[in-house]
Scaffold this motif. Sequence first.
Motif, mmCIF file in Angstrom:
data_model
loop_
_atom_site.group_PDB
_atom_site.id
_atom_site.type_symbol
_atom_site.label_atom_id
_atom_site.label_comp_id
_atom_site.label_asym_id
_atom_site.label_seq_id
_atom_site.Cartn_x
_atom_site.Cartn_y
_atom_site.Cartn_z
ATOM 1 N N LYS A 49 11.355 -6.183 16.344
ATOM 2 C CA LYS A 49 10.282 -5.250 16.688
ATOM 3 C C LYS A 49 8.936 -5.962 16.635
ATOM 4 O O LYS A 49 8.796 -7.000 15.986
ATOM 5 C CB LYS A 49 10.310 -4.036 15.772
ATOM 6 C CG LYS A 49 9.996 -4.322 14.325
ATOM 7 C CD LYS A 49 10.074 -3.033 13.522
ATOM 8 C CE LYS A 49 9.628 -3.294 12.095
ATOM 9 N NZ LYS A 49 9.573 -2.082 11.316
ATOM 10 N N PRO A 51 5.010 -6.780 15.585
ATOM 11 C CA PRO A 51 4.373 -6.728 14.261
ATOM 12 C C PRO A 51 3.741 -5.368 13.964
ATOM 13 O O PRO A 51 3.776 -4.899 12.833
ATOM 14 C CB PRO A 51 3.302 -7.816 14.315
ATOM 15 C CG PRO A 51 3.609 -8.654 15.497
ATOM 16 C CD PRO A 51 4.477 -7.850 16.413
ATOM 17 N N LYS A 52 3.160 -4.743 14.991
ATOM 18 C CA LYS A 52 2.587 -3.404 14.868
ATOM 19 C C LYS A 52 3.129 -2.573 16.019
ATOM 20 O O LYS A 52 3.266 -3.081 17.140
ATOM 21 C CB LYS A 52 1.058 -3.449 14.995
ATOM 22 C CG LYS A 52 0.339 -3.950 13.781
ATOM 23 C CD LYS A 52 -1.173 -3.957 13.931
ATOM 24 C CE LYS A 52 -1.710 -3.043 14.986
ATOM 25 N NZ LYS A 52 -3.148 -3.073 15.172
ATOM 26 N N PRO A 53 3.404 -1.284 15.775
ATOM 27 C CA PRO A 53 3.846 -0.429 16.891
ATOM 28 C C PRO A 53 2.777 -0.391 17.988
ATOM 29 O O PRO A 53 1.580 -0.411 17.701
ATOM 30 C CB PRO A 53 4.005 0.953 16.246
ATOM 31 C CG PRO A 53 4.168 0.686 14.780
ATOM 32 C CD PRO A 53 3.387 -0.564 14.494
ATOM 33 N N GLU A 55 0.295 1.068 20.427
ATOM 34 C CA GLU A 55 -0.452 2.328 20.480
ATOM 35 C C GLU A 55 -0.401 2.933 21.873
ATOM 36 O O GLU A 55 -0.419 4.149 22.022
ATOM 37 C CB GLU A 55 -1.896 2.106 20.043
ATOM 38 C CG GLU A 55 -1.994 1.777 18.562
ATOM 39 C CD GLU A 55 -3.421 1.658 18.096
ATOM 40 O OE1 GLU A 55 -4.311 2.317 18.668
ATOM 41 O OE2 GLU A 55 -3.642 0.905 17.140
ATOM 42 N N GLY A 91 9.725 1.544 15.103
ATOM 43 C CA GLY A 91 8.485 0.785 14.980
ATOM 44 C C GLY A 91 8.011 0.105 16.245
ATOM 45 O O GLY A 91 7.152 -0.775 16.191
ATOM 46 N N VAL A 94 3.893 3.917 18.536
ATOM 47 C CA VAL A 94 3.219 4.786 17.582
ATOM 48 C C VAL A 94 3.732 6.210 17.753
ATOM 49 O O VAL A 94 4.004 6.916 16.786
ATOM 50 C CB VAL A 94 1.688 4.725 17.773
ATOM 51 C CG1 VAL A 94 0.989 5.826 17.008
ATOM 52 C CG2 VAL A 94 1.164 3.373 17.346
ATOM 53 N N CYS A 100 0.149 8.118 24.539
ATOM 54 C CA CYS A 100 0.615 6.794 24.118
ATOM 55 C C CYS A 100 1.580 6.133 25.095
ATOM 56 O O CYS A 100 1.756 4.922 25.056
ATOM 57 C CB CYS A 100 1.318 6.903 22.763
ATOM 58 S SG CYS A 100 0.264 7.501 21.437
ATOM 59 N N LYS A 122 3.599 -3.343 26.112
ATOM 60 C CA LYS A 122 2.297 -2.966 25.571
ATOM 61 C C LYS A 122 1.295 -2.846 26.705
ATOM 62 O O LYS A 122 1.212 -3.726 27.562
ATOM 63 C CB LYS A 122 1.846 -4.009 24.552
ATOM 64 C CG LYS A 122 0.552 -3.674 23.858
ATOM 65 C CD LYS A 122 0.242 -4.728 22.827
ATOM 66 C CE LYS A 122 -1.050 -4.424 22.088
ATOM 67 N NZ LYS A 122 -1.327 -5.428 21.082
#
Length: 125
Positions: A49, A51-53, A55, A91, A94, A100, A122
Amino acid sequence: MPRDAVTITLPYLPPRSLSPNGRAHWAERYRDAQAMMNHVIILVLEAGKPPKPFERATLTMRWEAKDRRRRDFDNLLAATKPALDGLVQGGVLVDDNTECLSLVLEYAGGQAQDAVVMTVRKALG
């Protein structure tokens, strides 16, 4: 190097119990939805996954079927909703709301095997 995309493949089409046209018992629908969501979470962890979901993202969802039957996108998408929830719980996203997530839907019949291929990219900016 940042991860800007995640691709996972469910090796099956959504079960009939999750179709809006299905007449399955609520317990069967719940069991099948939980199983699909948990399978997606496992596949996300295996694929790695971000590092950050994300947005904001674009999800390309491709349903591949062995047969050549015609299918409605709205039924396929509704039946695959637990997979979207798995992307959030796993994850990758968001949330799966309209703020989103944007969707690209594809369908291909006459394939070698049944599958749902989901690529989350993304969004830039």
